[in-house]
Design a protein around this motif. Structure first.
Motif, PDB file in Angstrom:
ATOM      1  N   LEU A  96      47.491  51.077  36.945  1.00  0.00           N
ATOM      2  CA  LEU A  96      46.668  49.871  36.826  1.00  0.00           C
ATOM      3  C   LEU A  96      46.978  49.150  35.524  1.00  0.00           C
ATOM      4  N   CYS A  97      46.668  47.854  35.501  1.00  0.00           N
ATOM      5  CA  CYS A  97      46.792  47.095  34.260  1.00  0.00           C
ATOM      6  C   CYS A  97      45.391  46.783  33.725  1.00  0.00           C
ATOM      7  N   GLY A 102      52.238  53.563  29.223  1.00  0.00           N
ATOM      8  CA  GLY A 102      52.232  52.187  29.691  1.00  0.00           C
ATOM      9  C   GLY A 102      53.642  51.665  29.837  1.00  0.00           C
ATOM     10  N   GLU A 103      53.829  50.814  30.842  1.00  0.00           N
ATOM     11  CA  GLU A 103      55.129  50.206  31.084  1.00  0.00           C
ATOM     12  C   GLU A 103      54.945  48.701  31.213  1.00  0.00           C
ATOM     13  N   LYS A 104      55.646  47.957  30.379  1.00  0.00           N
ATOM     14  CA  LYS A 104      55.525  46.502  30.391  1.00  0.00           C
ATOM     15  C   LYS A 104      56.357  45.921  31.528  1.00  0.00           C
ATOM     16  N   GLN A 105      55.714  45.045  32.303  1.00  0.00           N
ATOM     17  CA  GLN A 105      56.391  44.307  33.367  1.00  0.00           C
ATOM     18  C   GLN A 105      55.914  42.856  33.261  1.00  0.00           C
ATOM     19  N   ALA A 106      56.836  41.979  32.931  1.00  0.00           N
ATOM     20  CA  ALA A 106      56.506  40.572  32.665  1.00  0.00           C
ATOM     21  C   ALA A 106      55.474  40.527  31.543  1.00  0.00           C
ATOM     22  N   TYR A 117      49.485  50.940  33.284  1.00  0.00           N
ATOM     23  CA  TYR A 117      49.184  52.256  32.728  1.00  0.00           C
ATOM     24  C   TYR A 117      49.060  53.301  33.834  1.00  0.00           C
ATOM     25  N   ARG A 118      49.403  54.523  33.464  1.00  0.00           N
ATOM     26  CA  ARG A 118      49.255  55.660  34.379  1.00  0.00           C
ATOM     27  C   ARG A 118      49.009  56.910  33.548  1.00  0.00           C
ATOM     28  N   VAL A 119      48.538  57.947  34.193  1.00  0.00           N
ATOM     29  CA  VAL A 119      48.322  59.225  33.523  1.00  0.00           C
ATOM     30  C   VAL A 119      49.679  59.812  33.163  1.00  0.00           C
TER      31      VAL A 119
END
Length: 119
Positions: free
Chosen positions: A27-28, A58-62, A67-69
């Motif tokens: 989720l963001c 966390g992984e940035k996309q645009a 975020y994920r566990v």
């Protein structure tokens, strides 16, 4: 990571609710805002503490960060996995959050498409 930092991060009900949702799916911040009915700054503050404890990644996309566990931390600290699997599933607030998340997704909610869910 020091286990004390893990326990500190788990010592807040909002962070537990966030962790529970992130255990279900990636989720963001805007997803968490809508599902938990919290402000962007509040969500970001809690996410920062969970990231500092390395419970989430966390992984940035645009322009969004998703975020994920962090599975590595769950392997290293099995009591966190057990908390998520056996304790939080029985918490009423977490159960309501999961219902709200499902409704949000059914309505097409995402960072790209804002929808507001009602009780």
């Amino acid at each position: 990571m020091d286990v004390v930092e893990i326990v500190k991060a788990l010592g807040d009900v909002t962070r537990l609710r966030i962790l529970n949702l992130l255990n279900k799916e990636t989720l963001c911040v805007c997803d968490l805002e809508e599902v938990l009915k919290i402000s962007q700054s509040n969500a970001s503050r809690h996410l920062t503490k969970l990231r500092f404890a390395r419970l989430i990644t966390g992984e940035k996309q645009a322009q969004w960060v998703y975020y994920r566990v962090d599975e590595t931390s769950l392997e290293r600290y099995p009591f966190v996995r057990e908390l998520l699997a056996k304790e939080l599933v029985n918490e009423q607030a977490c159960q309501k959050d999961e219902v709200r998340l499902r409704k949000y997704r059914e309505l097409g909610g995402s960072c790209e498409r804002t929808v507001h869910i009602t009780e």
